[in-house]
Design an enzyme around this catalytic site. Structure first.
Site, PDB file in Angstrom:
ATOM      1  CB  SER A  16      52.757 -46.791 -99.928  1.00 43.27           C
ATOM      2  OG  SER A  16      52.203 -47.961-100.449  1.00 43.27           O
ATOM      3  CE  LYS A  68      35.135 -58.682 -87.634  1.00 43.84           C
ATOM      4  NZ  LYS A  68      36.480 -58.968 -88.021  1.00 43.84           N
ATOM      5  CB  ILE A  96      34.646 -55.598 -93.099  1.00 43.17           C
ATOM      6  CG1 ILE A  96      35.867 -54.791 -93.558  1.00 43.17           C
ATOM      7  CG2 ILE A  96      33.492 -54.677 -92.709  1.00 43.17           C
ATOM      8  CD1 ILE A  96      36.437 -53.832 -92.544  1.00 43.17           C
ATOM      9  CG  HIS A 112      44.147 -59.031-102.453  1.00 50.24           C
ATOM     10  ND1 HIS A 112      44.484 -59.294-101.132  1.00 50.24           N
ATOM     11  CD2 HIS A 112      44.532 -60.113-103.163  1.00 50.24           C
ATOM     12  CE1 HIS A 112      45.042 -60.492-101.054  1.00 50.24           C
ATOM     13  NE2 HIS A 112      45.077 -61.015-102.276  1.00 50.24           N
TER      14      HIS A 112
HETATM   15  C1  GRF Z   1      49.025 -53.332-100.478  1.00 44.26           C
HETATM   16  O1  GRF Z   1      49.818 -54.155-101.274  1.00 44.26           O
HETATM   17  C2  GRF Z   1      47.587 -53.721-100.579  1.00 44.26           C
HETATM   18  O2  GRF Z   1      47.244 -54.260-101.799  1.00 44.26           O
HETATM   19  C3  GRF Z   1      47.462 -54.766 -99.519  1.00 44.26           C
HETATM   20  O3  GRF Z   1      48.276 -54.329 -98.471  1.00 44.26           O
HETATM   21  C4  GRF Z   1      49.317 -53.529 -99.005  1.00 44.26           C
HETATM   22  C5  GRF Z   1      49.306 -52.225 -98.251  1.00 44.26           C
HETATM   23  O4  GRF Z   1      50.407 -51.425 -98.584  1.00 44.26           O
HETATM   24  N1  GRF Z   1      46.068 -54.963 -99.140  1.00 44.26           N
HETATM   25  P1  GRF Z   1      50.520 -49.950 -98.007  1.00 44.26           P
HETATM   26  O5  GRF Z   1      50.401 -50.064 -96.491  1.00 44.26           O
HETATM   27  O6  GRF Z   1      49.420 -49.154 -98.583  1.00 44.26           O
HETATM   28  O7  GRF Z   1      51.877 -49.488 -98.397  1.00 44.26           O
END
Ligand code: GRF
Length: 196
Positions: A16, A68, A96, A112
């Site tokens: 999303s 990695k 990363i 995050h």
């Molecule tokens: C989000 O809540 C982002 O903060 C976290 O993972 C989720 C990803 O959501 N790192 P989407 O896949 O972008 O819907």
């Protein structure tokens, strides 16, 4: 000088945030072009979202590589093919490593779902609810070698919907879809130019 910044989005989940960034690029709110969507999980929904666009989609599974470093070197080759200048992590569930960090110093950004430094790592919303906090939030930060530890660029507080992870997550995502594009836009405007 009017060239748009070239962004790769790395995602492992629903995508999303990718979609919100892609809309922002198309609507001119973000002076950038998403030139690559990279996922480590070929079955993730972000792939379906990205395939509705013209953006190149690459699925690379780390288990297909001996290390990695080899994985990130393969990624780097693809990033260079597309002249990627910025990497936006959007639900990318891996640390990363040194190879990508060295190639993109201060050019990798993460979003995050907590007010860092609280609740790093997986299930940040579940952690917030388990701790009984009343306010959590969203953080956008530069990526370093740690887990959700790099310099903070932007934060927005979001009230916890008591005992309801689902509703809290929805409120957080609404904020994410605004704060990520705005923060990337500021970052790109103040740090233009192609990485060397
Ligand atoms: C989000 O809540 C982002 O903060 C976290 O993972 C989720 C990803 O959501 N790192 P989407 O896949 O972008 O819907």
């Amino acid at each position: 000088m009017n060239e748009k910044a070239r962004i790769a989005v790395f995602a492992s989940g629903s995508g999303s945030n990718f979609e919100a960034l892609e809309n922002a690029c198309r609507e001119g709110e973000l002076d950038a072009e998403i030139v690559l969507v990279m996922t480590d999980k070929p079955a993730s929904f972000v792939v379906e979202r990205a395939r509705l666009t013209d953006i190149r989609v690459v699925a690379l599974e780390p288990k297909a590589f001996p290390s990695k470093q080899a994985y990130e070197e393969a990624l780097l080759g693809i990033l260079r093919e597309e002249d990627v200048e910025w990497i936006a992590l959007a639900g990318y569930m891996r640390l990363i490593g040194p190879t990508l960090l060295a190639a993109y110093p201060s050019r990798i950004v993460n979003i995050h779902p907590s007010l860092l430094p609280s609740f790093t790592g997986k299930d940040a919303i579940g952690q917030a609810i388990a701790h009984g906090v009343k306010v959590t939030g969203v953080t956008v930060h530069l990526v370093d070698a740690g887990m959700d530890t790099g310099p903070i660029l932007a934060q927005v507080a979001v009230p916890v919907v008591e005992g309801d992870a689902e509703k809290t997550a929805q409120a957080i995502q609404r904020i994410e879809h605004v704060i990520y594009k705005e923060t990337l836009q500021k970052l790109i405007l103040t740090n233009g130019g192609v990485h060397s």
